[in-house]
Design a protein around this motif. Structure first.
Motif, PDB file in Angstrom:
ATOM      1  N   ASP A   1       6.011  24.492 -78.024  1.00  0.00           N
ATOM      2  CA  ASP A   1       5.415  25.114 -79.211  1.00  0.00           C
ATOM      3  C   ASP A   1       6.388  24.876 -80.364  1.00  0.00           C
ATOM      4  O   ASP A   1       7.449  25.495 -80.429  1.00  0.00           O
ATOM      5  N   THR A   2       6.047  23.963 -81.255  1.00  0.00           N
ATOM      6  CA  THR A   2       6.971  23.596 -82.322  1.00  0.00           C
ATOM      7  C   THR A   2       6.222  23.268 -83.596  1.00  0.00           C
ATOM      8  O   THR A   2       5.017  22.960 -83.563  1.00  0.00           O
ATOM      9  N   GLU A   3       6.934  23.356 -84.714  1.00  0.00           N
ATOM     10  CA  GLU A   3       6.379  22.992 -86.017  1.00  0.00           C
ATOM     11  C   GLU A   3       7.138  21.776 -86.523  1.00  0.00           C
ATOM     12  O   GLU A   3       8.375  21.753 -86.487  1.00  0.00           O
ATOM     13  N   LEU A   4       6.405  20.773 -86.987  1.00  0.00           N
ATOM     14  CA  LEU A   4       7.059  19.558 -87.461  1.00  0.00           C
ATOM     15  C   LEU A   4       6.201  18.885 -88.534  1.00  0.00           C
ATOM     16  O   LEU A   4       5.023  19.221 -88.707  1.00  0.00           O
ATOM     17  N   GLN A   5       6.850  17.976 -89.258  1.00  0.00           N
ATOM     18  CA  GLN A   5       6.122  17.215 -90.267  1.00  0.00           C
ATOM     19  C   GLN A   5       5.579  15.926 -89.647  1.00  0.00           C
ATOM     20  O   GLN A   5       6.285  15.234 -88.910  1.00  0.00           O
ATOM     21  N   VAL A   6       4.327  15.652 -90.004  1.00  0.00           N
ATOM     22  CA  VAL A   6       3.640  14.464 -89.490  1.00  0.00           C
ATOM     23  C   VAL A   6       3.314  13.541 -90.658  1.00  0.00           C
ATOM     24  O   VAL A   6       2.906  14.009 -91.729  1.00  0.00           O
ATOM     25  N   LEU A   7       3.487  12.264 -90.458  1.00  0.00           N
ATOM     26  CA  LEU A   7       3.107  11.257 -91.440  1.00  0.00           C
ATOM     27  C   LEU A   7       1.756  10.684 -91.022  1.00  0.00           C
ATOM     28  O   LEU A   7       1.635  10.042 -89.975  1.00  0.00           O
ATOM     29  N   THR A   8       0.716  10.950 -91.818  1.00  0.00           N
ATOM     30  CA  THR A   8      -0.618  10.466 -91.450  1.00  0.00           C
ATOM     31  C   THR A   8      -0.717   8.964 -91.666  1.00  0.00           C
ATOM     32  O   THR A   8       0.154   8.341 -92.289  1.00  0.00           O
ATOM     33  N   LYS A   9      -1.792   8.399 -91.152  1.00  0.00           N
ATOM     34  CA  LYS A   9      -1.995   6.959 -91.281  1.00  0.00           C
ATOM     35  C   LYS A   9      -2.073   6.540 -92.744  1.00  0.00           C
ATOM     36  O   LYS A   9      -1.678   5.425 -93.115  1.00  0.00           O
ATOM     37  N   GLY A  10      -2.567   7.446 -93.588  1.00  0.00           N
ATOM     38  CA  GLY A  10      -2.669   7.140 -95.015  1.00  0.00           C
ATOM     39  C   GLY A  10      -1.386   7.380 -95.787  1.00  0.00           C
ATOM     40  O   GLY A  10      -1.355   7.227 -97.010  1.00  0.00           O
ATOM     41  N   GLY A  11      -0.297   7.835 -95.115  1.00  0.00           N
ATOM     42  CA  GLY A  11       0.993   8.019 -95.773  1.00  0.00           C
ATOM     43  C   GLY A  11       1.256   9.427 -96.252  1.00  0.00           C
ATOM     44  O   GLY A  11       2.288   9.681 -96.877  1.00  0.00           O
ATOM     45  N   GLU A  12       0.377  10.369 -95.971  1.00  0.00           N
ATOM     46  CA  GLU A  12       0.572  11.751 -96.415  1.00  0.00           C
ATOM     47  C   GLU A  12       1.429  12.507 -95.403  1.00  0.00           C
ATOM     48  O   GLU A  12       1.268  12.357 -94.188  1.00  0.00           O
ATOM     49  N   ARG A  13       2.341  13.344 -95.922  1.00  0.00           N
ATOM     50  CA  ARG A  13       3.171  14.182 -95.054  1.00  0.00           C
ATOM     51  C   ARG A  13       2.540  15.574 -94.963  1.00  0.00           C
ATOM     52  O   ARG A  13       2.294  16.219 -95.978  1.00  0.00           O
ATOM     53  N   ARG A  14       2.297  16.029 -93.733  1.00  0.00           N
ATOM     54  CA  ARG A  14       1.703  17.343 -93.541  1.00  0.00           C
ATOM     55  C   ARG A  14       2.420  18.067 -92.401  1.00  0.00           C
ATOM     56  O   ARG A  14       2.854  17.448 -91.417  1.00  0.00           O
ATOM     57  N   TRP A  15       2.540  19.382 -92.571  1.00  0.00           N
ATOM     58  CA  TRP A  15       3.139  20.206 -91.520  1.00  0.00           C
ATOM     59  C   TRP A  15       2.077  20.527 -90.470  1.00  0.00           C
ATOM     60  O   TRP A  15       0.955  20.908 -90.804  1.00  0.00           O
ATOM     61  N   MET A  16       2.439  20.372 -89.205  1.00  0.00           N
ATOM     62  CA  MET A  16       1.524  20.681 -88.113  1.00  0.00           C
ATOM     63  C   MET A  16       2.268  21.451 -87.023  1.00  0.00           C
ATOM     64  O   MET A  16       3.473  21.304 -86.844  1.00  0.00           O
ATOM     65  N   GLN A  17       1.481  22.259 -86.322  1.00  0.00           N
ATOM     66  CA  GLN A  17       2.020  22.979 -85.171  1.00  0.00           C
ATOM     67  C   GLN A  17       1.515  22.296 -83.905  1.00  0.00           C
ATOM     68  O   GLN A  17       0.306  22.107 -83.737  1.00  0.00           O
ATOM     69  N   VAL A  18       2.449  21.926 -83.037  1.00  0.00           N
ATOM     70  CA  VAL A  18       2.114  21.232 -81.788  1.00  0.00           C
ATOM     71  C   VAL A  18       2.362  22.184 -80.628  1.00  0.00           C
ATOM     72  O   VAL A  18       3.472  22.711 -80.474  1.00  0.00           O
ATOM     73  N   ARG A  19       1.301  22.408 -79.824  1.00  0.00           N
ATOM     74  CA  ARG A  19       1.436  23.242 -78.632  1.00  0.00           C
ATOM     75  C   ARG A  19       1.045  22.393 -77.422  1.00  0.00           C
ATOM     76  O   ARG A  19       0.148  21.556 -77.503  1.00  0.00           O
ATOM     77  N   ALA A  20       1.695  22.642 -76.295  1.00  0.00           N
ATOM     78  CA  ALA A  20       1.369  21.884 -75.081  1.00  0.00           C
ATOM     79  C   ALA A  20       1.777  22.672 -73.847  1.00  0.00           C
ATOM     80  O   ALA A  20       2.694  23.509 -73.891  1.00  0.00           O
ATOM     81  N   ARG A  21       1.063  22.393 -72.747  1.00  0.00           N
ATOM     82  CA  ARG A  21       1.451  22.897 -71.430  1.00  0.00           C
ATOM     83  C   ARG A  21       1.433  21.725 -70.447  1.00  0.00           C
ATOM     84  O   ARG A  21       0.674  20.763 -70.620  1.00  0.00           O
ATOM     85  N   SER A  22       2.249  21.843 -69.442  1.00  0.00           N
ATOM     86  CA  SER A  22       2.375  20.730 -68.497  1.00  0.00           C
ATOM     87  C   SER A  22       1.772  21.095 -67.143  1.00  0.00           C
ATOM     88  O   SER A  22       1.622  22.281 -66.805  1.00  0.00           O
ATOM     89  N   ARG A  23       1.477  20.061 -66.403  1.00  0.00           N
ATOM     90  CA  ARG A  23       0.952  20.232 -65.048  1.00  0.00           C
ATOM     91  C   ARG A  23       1.593  19.173 -64.169  1.00  0.00           C
ATOM     92  O   ARG A  23       1.688  18.006 -64.553  1.00  0.00           O
ATOM     93  N   ARG A  24       2.034  19.583 -62.994  1.00  0.00           N
ATOM     94  CA  ARG A  24       2.738  18.663 -62.112  1.00  0.00           C
ATOM     95  C   ARG A  24       1.851  18.321 -60.927  1.00  0.00           C
ATOM     96  O   ARG A  24       1.001  19.112 -60.480  1.00  0.00           O
ATOM     97  N   GLY A  25       2.037  17.109 -60.379  1.00  0.00           N
ATOM     98  CA  GLY A  25       1.244  16.640 -59.251  1.00  0.00           C
ATOM     99  C   GLY A  25       1.737  17.192 -57.942  1.00  0.00           C
ATOM    100  O   GLY A  25       2.719  17.941 -57.865  1.00  0.00           O
ATOM    101  N   ALA A  26       1.036  16.776 -56.844  1.00  0.00           N
ATOM    102  CA  ALA A  26       1.404  17.248 -55.503  1.00  0.00           C
ATOM    103  C   ALA A  26       2.815  16.830 -55.129  1.00  0.00           C
ATOM    104  O   ALA A  26       3.485  17.501 -54.336  1.00  0.00           O
ATOM    105  N   ASP A  27       3.291  15.738 -55.700  1.00  0.00           N
ATOM    106  CA  ASP A  27       4.643  15.273 -55.394  1.00  0.00           C
ATOM    107  C   ASP A  27       5.700  15.954 -56.258  1.00  0.00           C
ATOM    108  O   ASP A  27       6.887  15.637 -56.177  1.00  0.00           O
TER     109      ASP A  27
END
Length: 576
Positions: A96-122
């Motif tokens: 869960d982090t906040e960072l600046q993203v550079l869009t394909k059109g060159g614009e800088r925007r702040w975005m919040q990225v959230r993620a959860r992980s999942r592990r395999g049987a191994d």
């Protein structure tokens, strides 16, 4: 940046998210962008909203993992990689982090990225899925507020918070590269309150804005000018050879500020007092660097203002000693460590005892008996001088009442007390004196209140009404140290006083110096013509006493020649 691992032999791959109807349905309606990375298959998938947020059109090919990495601002890329590596190792399961993203059109925007992980049987990382939320408006508002919190609203200069941050960063660099040094300049506008009080706050604000412009006129790119108080500024010089170079720079600022400026259609002339503290000598904490520069600035003000003082450790040692005295004065009042000594006052004609001057002494538990000169400055600075003065007047009135009961000869004696400016201009002072006299049933004419010539002339508008209230009570009022300042004899006629004490420096020269002798004689004669009693204080030798006796005109005399200050027991022996 993104973990990519080949599927192990024999390991069964998990179904991909986009194989389920839920992904298609959720990704089509979610306001946040959705994404996942199938580590086992080395696949990345973004929802239509996520692609849109990154600047991709509907018919654009989806970006690869490497292309996604290029959208992350370089300033945030390292921290993001560390977080993802922690997930890969199994040290963490979510992001869960906040960072600046550079869009394909060159614009800088702040975005919040959230993620959860999942592990395999191994046990290996198999899936990383999450969301992308556009927080640009909120984040920019936060940054704006943060910037405003670090800026002075009037001058738009950085403030004290920004000074602390600059110093922290500069000290960190100095740890590995001590040369060149840096310097802190603490600056105060001399007599700024006078401008505010006489010309109004609009003129004061105009002066501050002009001062900001002049002080920042030739700062280097990495230097900083900040406003840290009402009329106080700090200049941080990023690179100096030492204290002398910083002092020369500060001297240029002092001279620049002497030039006339116009505020509210009025010409204003001002000066600044500057304190300088350079790095690399001892303590390197931000608060202590600023404190030391502030101490040096007050040394400049003590010496008259309009000058530069480079800090040295003796200044802080004096300040620490003064602070110690101030703390001990509080204790002394609480524990009753003050007492009075009595300087006898005699009739100038027949030598009989006429009264005493009460002198406060501090029975310090470590330093012994201290006279007032050794603590009055600290007492005045803290305001404790008023409480000490109240105690002195109360003790004097109690002593007058006690002596009046026990010694018939004492009924005509007076006791004199020295006042400071804080006491005299206190609007409740006269009422307090009246209450104390009434409490002890003491004739007001037996109480003599003395104040210096400087106290009266420096606060004339407040002092004269206060003196009149005291005279209306019947209290005697004397001007102490007459002849040391600028008061004229003609001015005495307009002051509600009953006597003057000629300055002891003039008395000390009456034997050897004819001019001093003539001046003392003139003062005594003209004061007598104004029906003011004259006291010659500081008579130290028989020769001085003889000269004064020949001159005549002195109602009272006092000094070590006649008697040194005595304690209560000796004073009572004199009354007998």
């Amino acid at each position: 940046m993104i973990p990519r691992e080949a599927k192990r032999d024999g390991a069964r791959a998990l179904p991909t998210i986009d194989e389920t109807p839920a992904w298609a349905l959720a990704s089509s309606v979610a306001s946040d962008g959705l994404w996942y990375i199938d580590v086992a298959r080395s696949q990345v998938r973004l929802s239509p909203r996520a692609l849109e947020m990154l600047g991709y059109r509907a018919n654009d090919p989806e970006p690869s993992v490497d292309q996604l990495s290029m959208h992350v601002d370089a300033a945030h890329l390292g921290a993001l990689r560390e977080s993802l590596e922690a997930i890969r190792r199994g040290d963490s399961t979510r992001l869960d982090t906040e960072l600046q993203v550079l869009t394909k059109g060159g614009e800088r925007r702040w975005m919040q990225v959230r993620a959860r992980s999942r592990r395999g049987a191994d046990g290996e990382l198999a899936l990383l899925a999450g969301s992308l939320c556009d927080i640009d408006r909120r984040k920019r508002a936060e940054l704006t507020l943060r910037d405003e919190a670090r800026r002075d609203p009037l001058t738009a200069l950085p403030n004290r918070i920004a000074v602390g941050e600059w110093l922290m960063a500069r000290i960190a660099r100095a740890a590995t590269m001590p040369e060149p040094r840096f310097a802190v300049l603490y600056i105060d506008l001399d007599r700024f309150k006078l401008v505010n009080d006489s010309l109004g706050h609009a003129a004061g604000d105009a002066l501050l804005l002009e001062a900001a412009a002049r002080l920042g006129a030739d700062l280097g790119t990495n230097d900083l000018l900040a406003r840290v108080g009402g009329d106080e500024f700090v200049v941080l010089l990023n690179a100096v050879e030492g204290g002398e170079q910083a002092r020369r720079y500060a001297t240029v600022l002092v001279e620049r500020m002497r030039a006339m400026l116009v505020a509210e259609r009025r010409e204003i002339y001002t000066t600044i007092s500057v304190g300088v503290r350079t790095s690399g000598e001892w303590s390197m904490k931000p608060t202590e660097l600023v404190r030391d520069a502030d101490v040096a600035m007050y040394e400049s003000k003590r010496l008259g203002g309009g000058r530069v003082t480079v800090f040295d450790r003796t200044m802080f040692e004096r300040l620490a000693a003064a602070f110690q005295v101030q703390s001990e004065l509080h204790r002394a009042l609480r524990k009753g460590e003050f007492r009075l000594a009595y300087q006898p006052i005699f009739d100038g004609a027949d030598g009989r005892l006429c009264g005493f001057e009460a002198l406060v002494r501090w029975e310090h538990p470590v330093r012994g008996c201290l006279n007032a000169k050794e603590f009055v400055t600290e007492a005045n600075d803290t305001g404790l001088i008023v409480e000490i003065g109240q105690w002195v007047i109360g003790e004097v009135c109690r002593q007058l009442a006690e002596w009046g009961r026990e010694y018939p000869n004492a009924m005509s004696l007076s006791l004199a007390v020295n006042l400071c400016d804080r006491e005299l201009i206190d609007p409740e002072f006269a009422s307090s004196v009246a209450a104390t006299l009434a409490q002890h049933d003491v004739d007001p004419s037996r109480l003599v209140l003395e104040m210096s010539e400087g106290v009266i002339t420096s606060h004339k508008e407040l002092a004269v009404p206060a003196l009149r209230r005291l005279r209306d009570l019947g209290v005697q009022v004397q001007m102490d140290g007459f002849g040391s300042g600028s008061s004229s004899l003609s001015a005495l006629r307009r002051l509600p006083i009953s006597a003057i004490k000629i300055d002891r420096a003039l008395i000390a020269r009456v034997v050897e110096d004819e001019e001093s002798r003539a001046l003392v004689g003139t003062i005594a004669a003209l004061a007598g013509a104004l029906k003011l009693d004259v006291v010659a204080e500081g008579v130290e030798t028989g020769a001085q006493a003889a000269v004064l006796a020949r001159m005549g005109g002195f109602r009272y005399v006092q000094g070590h020649y006649f008697s040194r200050p005595v304690d209560t027991d000796v004073a009572e022996e004199m009354l007998e």
